[in-house]
Design an enzyme around this catalytic site. Structure first.
Site, PDB file in Angstrom:
ATOM      1  N   CYS A   1     -26.675  -6.712 -43.173  1.00 44.74           N
ATOM      2  CA  CYS A   1     -27.338  -7.042 -42.054  1.00 44.74           C
ATOM      3  C   CYS A   1     -28.790  -7.454 -42.406  1.00 44.74           C
ATOM      4  O   CYS A   1     -29.329  -8.579 -41.761  1.00 44.74           O
ATOM      5  CB  CYS A   1     -27.595  -5.761 -41.203  1.00 44.74           C
ATOM      6  SG  CYS A   1     -28.339  -4.344 -42.060  1.00 44.74           S
TER       7      CYS A   1
ATOM      8  N   GLU B   1     -28.094  -0.607 -34.372  1.00 41.76           N
ATOM      9  CA  GLU B   1     -28.624  -1.240 -35.211  1.00 41.76           C
ATOM     10  C   GLU B   1     -27.694  -2.402 -35.509  1.00 41.76           C
ATOM     11  O   GLU B   1     -26.565  -2.539 -35.733  1.00 41.76           O
ATOM     12  CB  GLU B   1     -28.275  -0.363 -36.652  1.00 41.76           C
ATOM     13  CG  GLU B   1     -29.160   0.844 -36.810  1.00 41.76           C
ATOM     14  CD  GLU B   1     -30.541   0.535 -37.292  1.00 41.76           C
ATOM     15  OE1 GLU B   1     -30.741  -0.587 -37.651  1.00 41.76           O
ATOM     16  OE2 GLU B   1     -31.294   1.376 -37.083  1.00 41.76           O
TER      17      GLU B   1
ATOM     18  N   LYS C   1     -16.884   7.209 -35.856  1.00 39.27           N
ATOM     19  CA  LYS C   1     -15.525   6.331 -35.916  1.00 39.27           C
ATOM     20  C   LYS C   1     -15.896   5.087 -36.826  1.00 39.27           C
ATOM     21  O   LYS C   1     -16.589   4.374 -36.725  1.00 39.27           O
ATOM     22  CB  LYS C   1     -15.140   5.712 -34.638  1.00 39.27           C
ATOM     23  CG  LYS C   1     -14.096   4.702 -34.565  1.00 39.27           C
ATOM     24  CD  LYS C   1     -14.002   3.945 -33.394  1.00 39.27           C
ATOM     25  CE  LYS C   1     -14.784   2.511 -33.519  1.00 39.27           C
ATOM     26  NZ  LYS C   1     -13.907   1.770 -34.502  1.00 39.27           N
TER      27      LYS C   1
ATOM     28  N   GLU D   1     -26.047 -16.036 -37.253  1.00 36.68           N
ATOM     29  CA  GLU D   1     -26.066 -14.790 -38.271  1.00 36.68           C
ATOM     30  C   GLU D   1     -24.740 -15.312 -38.973  1.00 36.68           C
ATOM     31  O   GLU D   1     -23.395 -14.933 -38.636  1.00 36.68           O
ATOM     32  CB  GLU D   1     -26.054 -13.395 -37.772  1.00 36.68           C
ATOM     33  CG  GLU D   1     -25.921 -12.618 -38.928  1.00 36.68           C
ATOM     34  CD  GLU D   1     -25.474 -10.982 -38.560  1.00 36.68           C
ATOM     35  OE1 GLU D   1     -24.595 -10.763 -37.836  1.00 36.68           O
ATOM     36  OE2 GLU D   1     -26.204 -10.057 -39.303  1.00 36.68           O
TER      37      GLU D   1
HETATM   38  P1  NAD Z   1     -18.681  -5.240 -34.686  1.00 32.19           P
HETATM   39  O1  NAD Z   1     -19.590  -5.121 -33.516  1.00 32.19           O
HETATM   40  O2  NAD Z   1     -17.409  -6.132 -34.438  1.00 32.19           O
HETATM   41  O3  NAD Z   1     -17.865  -3.707 -34.983  1.00 32.19           O
HETATM   42  C1  NAD Z   1     -18.715  -2.783 -35.261  1.00 32.19           C
HETATM   43  C2  NAD Z   1     -18.063  -1.312 -34.644  1.00 32.19           C
HETATM   44  O4  NAD Z   1     -17.931  -1.215 -33.422  1.00 32.19           O
HETATM   45  C3  NAD Z   1     -16.430  -1.098 -35.228  1.00 32.19           C
HETATM   46  O5  NAD Z   1     -16.264   0.006 -35.637  1.00 32.19           O
HETATM   47  C4  NAD Z   1     -15.755  -1.692 -34.135  1.00 32.19           C
HETATM   48  O6  NAD Z   1     -14.399  -1.199 -34.054  1.00 32.19           O
HETATM   49  C5  NAD Z   1     -16.603  -1.037 -32.834  1.00 32.19           C
HETATM   50  N1  NAD Z   1     -16.348  -1.723 -31.521  1.00 32.19           N
HETATM   51  C6  NAD Z   1     -15.753  -2.944 -31.210  1.00 32.19           C
HETATM   52  N2  NAD Z   1     -15.948  -3.153 -29.897  1.00 32.19           N
HETATM   53  C7  NAD Z   1     -16.485  -2.152 -29.369  1.00 32.19           C
HETATM   54  C8  NAD Z   1     -16.880  -1.699 -27.914  1.00 32.19           C
HETATM   55  N3  NAD Z   1     -16.485  -2.512 -26.952  1.00 32.19           N
HETATM   56  N4  NAD Z   1     -17.488  -0.552 -27.724  1.00 32.19           N
HETATM   57  C9  NAD Z   1     -17.736   0.192 -28.926  1.00 32.19           C
HETATM   58  N5  NAD Z   1     -17.614   0.290 -30.324  1.00 32.19           N
HETATM   59  C10 NAD Z   1     -16.770  -1.036 -30.486  1.00 32.19           C
HETATM   60  O7  NAD Z   1     -19.365  -5.518 -35.924  1.00 32.19           O
HETATM   61  P2  NAD Z   1     -18.728  -5.648 -37.562  1.00 32.19           P
HETATM   62  O8  NAD Z   1     -18.250  -7.107 -37.435  1.00 32.19           O
HETATM   63  O9  NAD Z   1     -17.855  -4.580 -37.868  1.00 32.19           O
HETATM   64  O10 NAD Z   1     -20.061  -5.710 -38.318  1.00 32.19           O
HETATM   65  C11 NAD Z   1     -20.941  -6.789 -38.742  1.00 32.19           C
HETATM   66  C12 NAD Z   1     -21.980  -6.788 -37.962  1.00 32.19           C
HETATM   67  O11 NAD Z   1     -22.670  -5.461 -38.087  1.00 32.19           O
HETATM   68  C13 NAD Z   1     -23.090  -7.959 -38.505  1.00 32.19           C
HETATM   69  O12 NAD Z   1     -23.493  -8.509 -37.231  1.00 32.19           O
HETATM   70  C14 NAD Z   1     -24.177  -7.037 -39.000  1.00 32.19           C
HETATM   71  O13 NAD Z   1     -25.566  -7.679 -39.179  1.00 32.19           O
HETATM   72  C15 NAD Z   1     -24.077  -5.817 -38.403  1.00 32.19           C
HETATM   73  N6  NAD Z   1     -24.720  -4.728 -39.100  1.00 32.19           N
HETATM   74  C16 NAD Z   1     -26.016  -4.312 -38.824  1.00 32.19           C
HETATM   75  C17 NAD Z   1     -26.874  -3.287 -39.609  1.00 32.19           C
HETATM   76  C18 NAD Z   1     -28.027  -2.714 -39.082  1.00 32.19           C
HETATM   77  O14 NAD Z   1     -28.383  -1.835 -39.721  1.00 32.19           O
HETATM   78  N7  NAD Z   1     -28.990  -3.233 -38.467  1.00 32.19           N
HETATM   79  C19 NAD Z   1     -25.959  -2.828 -40.547  1.00 32.19           C
HETATM   80  C20 NAD Z   1     -24.615  -3.188 -40.926  1.00 32.19           C
HETATM   81  C21 NAD Z   1     -24.191  -4.169 -40.013  1.00 32.19           C
END
Ligand code: NAD
Length: 493
Positions: free
Chosen positions: A299, A265, A192, A396
């Site tokens: 990230c 992650e 997803k 962040e």
């Molecule tokens: P987010 O947590 O808002 O969303 C990530 C995903 O989770 C999306 O697909 C979203 O639809 C889904 N989601 C939302 N609510 C959910 C729930 N309750 N249960 C399950 N899934 C749900 O994050 P974002 O804003 O899309 O991404 C940015 C963040 O991701 C930043 O904090 C960044 O640092 C982190 N990130 C981490 C890594 C890593 O490898 N550590 C890599 C890239 C991004």
């Protein structure tokens, strides 16, 4: 075709396409049980460089999720029975296909995500290379004891159905890591993407339809609620989640009900400690890129720069020079180095941090202005004279604004660098490699680099300490997290 030439060709194509871009693109489908499907629901996708909807794709609800999980469960026994070599061969077919359709995928990725075209090309290249690298890793049976009395082995078997949930900053690359890990180790899956950037992932789904047997890979676009349904679904055995700390905590809590395996992650607030013996101009280029690539929406981007007071002023000047020559614009325009912030929610958050930073009286060395639009553009912004407990230092930011903080004692720099709930990665910059290694080892992170930042590989585990994550992706360590360890213990007499 090399990346630079590809970018030139695509820029010309873009001129022809811009006339068509006013019409909504709708050529997207879900992949369920080997079939491309539409749905009763849809997502509108915004081009962040323009701030307008340019595409619409189907959105899955519970019924589609249930069918996808059913298909993945049915496909699991035959898929797990295949050899690692067989599964590796199909993953390599996928990476070949990604390379041959790179131009089309990169253009779509830039339109939905905003990053410069050359970086979209690089994202697909890197995803393909890491996929090929991962399927070269062996997971042998480990013999723990073998004597006259006993033989004890540690074996690894696939978990079953994996749910993969990805964010919007690098949707193709961040899908391929967990996807290839799950497939190669014998699992089937549901993928997803983020509702902000579902399109390139759905196109990768179309490619996978012709590579993998029906049901092995299912790709469902959908809203946040689809992610939540996946984490609570009793037919899913593991969740691989990449996203924010706040959502990661919800994922872990929800997965507890079915005791799913979980890899998280999450976000970071990476420090870079720049020591007194560096050439400020030489390191500034690298540090600027590691801070501002993808407009800071990485990230493991550098999010706090700690500079020794003896090189502080020169480093500030050199970073400002880099910021002032970086070209901000539409990722499809030739020469663009920094694209827009990906979505309105994130744009508003970064604008809020800029305003708070102004309010507390910090010094803006460059940037800080908020253009009126269209598109979610912000200039690269460097800030000094800012307190350690400010939002910009503590949170962040995930956008193009970075603080430069002064230190004169390395223990103090380390204490401040570690004074955070995040622990993804960090770096130390020095000509003294021995000292650099020792300082790096004192950073409380999953990855500590010396004289580099953001370097990853299929063979090296990646993941976060503290609230930046749980578990590791990539390498044998990462692959084994998609498998259940099983001890087979034989009494010989
Ligand atoms: P987010 O947590 O808002 O969303 C990530 C995903 O989770 C999306 O697909 C979203 O639809 C889904 N989601 C939302 N609510 C959910 C729930 N309750 N249960 C399950 N899934 C749900 O994050 P974002 O804003 O899309 O991404 C940015 C963040 O991701 C930043 O904090 C960044 O640092 C982190 N990130 C981490 C890594 C890593 O490898 N550590 C890599 C890239 C991004």
């Amino acid at each position: 075709m090399n990346s630079r030439r590809l970018v030139r060709v695509l820029s010309l194509e873009r001129l022809a396409q811009s006339a068509q871009s006013v019409t909504l693109r709708t050529d997207f489908a879900l992949l369920i049980d080997g079939q491309l499907e539409q749905s009763a629901h849809h997502l509108d996708v915004i081009n962040p460089a323009l701030g307008t909807v340019f595409a619409r794709c189907p959105a899955a609800h519970r019924a589609e999720l249930d069918r996808a999980v059913g298909a993945a469960r049915r496909a699991f026994p035959a898929w797990r029975a295949r050899s690692f070599a067989d599964r590796a061969a199909l993953v390599k077919q996928l990476s070949q296909q990604l390379r041959s359709r790179q131009a089309e995928l990169a253009e779509l990725l830039t339109r939905e995500q905003g990053k410069p075209l050359a970086q979209s090309v690089a994202e697909i290249d890197r995803g393909a290379a890491q996929s090929d690298g991962m399927v070269g890793i062996e997971i042998p049976v480990e013999v723990l004891a073998d004597d006259n009395d006993k033989h004890i082995e540690l074996r690894y078997r696939p978990l079953g159905v994996v749910g993969i949930i990805t964010p919007w900053n690098a949707p193709v690359n961040l899908a391929l890591g967990p996807l290839v890990s799950a497939l190669y180790t014998g699992n089937t899956l549901i993928l997803k993407p983020s509702p902000y950037t579902p399109l390139a992932t759905l196109k990768v789904g179309e490619i996978m339809k012709d590579v993998f047997p029906a049901g092995v890979v299912n790709v469902l676009a959908g809203g946040d609620e689809l992610g939540a349904w996946m984490t609570e679904h009793s037919g899913i055995d593991k969740i691989s989640f990449t996203g924010s700390v706040a959502t990661g905590k919800k994922v872990l809590a929800s997965a507890a009900a079915t005791l799913k395996r979980v890899t998280l992650e999450l976000g970071g607030n990476d420090p870079a400690i720049v020591m007194d013996d560096v050439d400020p101009k030489a390191v500034a280029k690298k540090i600027f890129f590691a801070s501002f690539v993808n407009s800071g929406q990485v990230c493991m981007a550098i999010k706090r720069i700690y500079a020794h007071e003896s090189i502080y002023r020169e480093l500030c000047d050199a970073l400002v020079a880099e910021a002032e020559k970086a070209k901000v614009g539409n990722g499809l325009d030739p020469g663009t180095e920094l694209g827009p912030v990906q979505n309105k929610m994130q744009y508003d958050k970064v604008v809020g941090i800029i305003k708070d930073t102004k309010k507390i009286g910090a010094t803006f060395l460059t940037g800080g202005d908020i253009p009126s639009g269209p598109g979610y553009f912000l200039p690269p912004t460097l800030v000094t004279d800012i307190a350690d407990d400010s939002r910009l230092v503590q949170e962040e930011q995930f956008g193009p604004i970075v603080p430069i903080l002064r230190f004169n004692d390395v223990d103090d720099a380390l204490r401040r660098a570690n004074d955070t709930r995040y622990g993804l990665s960090g770096s130390v910059w020095t000509q003294d490699l021995q000292r650099g290694t020792e300082i790096a080892a004192r950073l409380e992170v999953g990855t500590a680099w010396v004289n580099q930042h953001r370097t990853t590989s299929a063979f090296v585990p990646f993941g976060g300490a503290k609230e930046s994550g749980l578990g590791r992706q990539y390498s044998a360590l990462g692959l084994k997290s998609y498998m259940e360890p099983e001890v087979v213990s034989v009494a010989k007499r």
